[in-house]
Design a protein around this motif. Structure first.
Motif, PDB file in Angstrom:
ATOM      1  N   LYS A  32       0.818  -1.217   0.000  1.00 28.00           N
ATOM      2  CA  LYS A  32       0.000   0.000   0.000  1.00 28.00           C
ATOM      3  C   LYS A  32       0.854   1.270   0.000  1.00 28.00           C
ATOM      4  O   LYS A  32       0.667   2.140  -0.824  1.00 28.00           O
ATOM      5  CB  LYS A  32      -0.929  -0.010   1.206  1.00 28.00           C
ATOM      6  CG  LYS A  32      -1.958   1.096   1.153  1.00 28.00           C
ATOM      7  CD  LYS A  32      -3.015   0.861   2.167  1.00 28.00           C
ATOM      8  CE  LYS A  32      -4.167   1.825   2.186  1.00 28.00           C
ATOM      9  NZ  LYS A  32      -4.123   3.044   1.494  1.00 28.00           N
ATOM     10  N   TYR A  48      -1.973  -1.554   7.478  1.00 26.37           N
ATOM     11  CA  TYR A  48      -2.641  -2.499   6.593  1.00 26.37           C
ATOM     12  C   TYR A  48      -1.931  -3.849   6.586  1.00 26.37           C
ATOM     13  O   TYR A  48      -0.726  -3.930   6.760  1.00 26.37           O
ATOM     14  CB  TYR A  48      -2.677  -1.941   5.165  1.00 26.37           C
ATOM     15  CG  TYR A  48      -3.883  -1.074   4.896  1.00 26.37           C
ATOM     16  CD1 TYR A  48      -4.007   0.151   5.523  1.00 26.37           C
ATOM     17  CD2 TYR A  48      -4.876  -1.477   4.017  1.00 26.37           C
ATOM     18  CE1 TYR A  48      -5.103   0.953   5.286  1.00 26.37           C
ATOM     19  CE2 TYR A  48      -5.977  -0.676   3.759  1.00 26.37           C
ATOM     20  CZ  TYR A  48      -6.087   0.549   4.404  1.00 26.37           C
ATOM     21  OH  TYR A  48      -7.174   1.334   4.159  1.00 26.37           O
ATOM     22  N   ASP A  51      -4.090  -6.162   2.219  1.00 26.11           N
ATOM     23  CA  ASP A  51      -5.047  -5.218   1.632  1.00 26.11           C
ATOM     24  C   ASP A  51      -6.236  -4.895   2.532  1.00 26.11           C
ATOM     25  O   ASP A  51      -7.268  -4.417   2.069  1.00 26.11           O
ATOM     26  CB  ASP A  51      -5.557  -5.734   0.268  1.00 26.11           C
ATOM     27  CG  ASP A  51      -4.403  -5.926  -0.714  1.00 26.11           C
ATOM     28  OD1 ASP A  51      -3.391  -5.199  -0.573  1.00 26.11           O
ATOM     29  OD2 ASP A  51      -4.499  -6.802  -1.584  1.00 26.11           O
TER      30      ASP A  51
END
Ligand code: ZN
Length: 80
Positions: A32, A48, A51
């Motif tokens: 990310k 995170y 995902d």
């Protein structure tokens, strides 16, 4: 109390301790945000993992820190 019978030379002490060391930490890049993170663990920068948001990183920051973090996120999104 037990007393050592002979002096241990620096060489023999060194030979015994040659396997005692710390391996460098293995790091992967976060999908990310692109920062370095440990594999199979949540990213400490964005919160995170696979995902999905695990924790809200922004929740505990002060107003000033939030502004700085949001600026960083915008810059990384622009770069991608
Ligand atoms: Zn991340």
């Amino acid at each position: 109390m037990a007393v050592p019978r002979h002096k241990h030379t620096r060489a023999s002490v060194g030979q015994r301790r040659m396997h005692i060391f710390i391996n460098p930490a293995v790091l992967t890049t976060c999908k990310k945000c692109g920062k370095a993170a440990r594999p199979h663990m949540m990213c400490a920068n964005c919160g995170y993992y696979k995902d999905k948001e695990v924790i809200n990183v922004m929740a505990k920051l002060t107003k000033k820190e939030k502004k700085i973090r949001e600026k960083e996120i915008k810059e990384t999104e622009k770069a991608q």
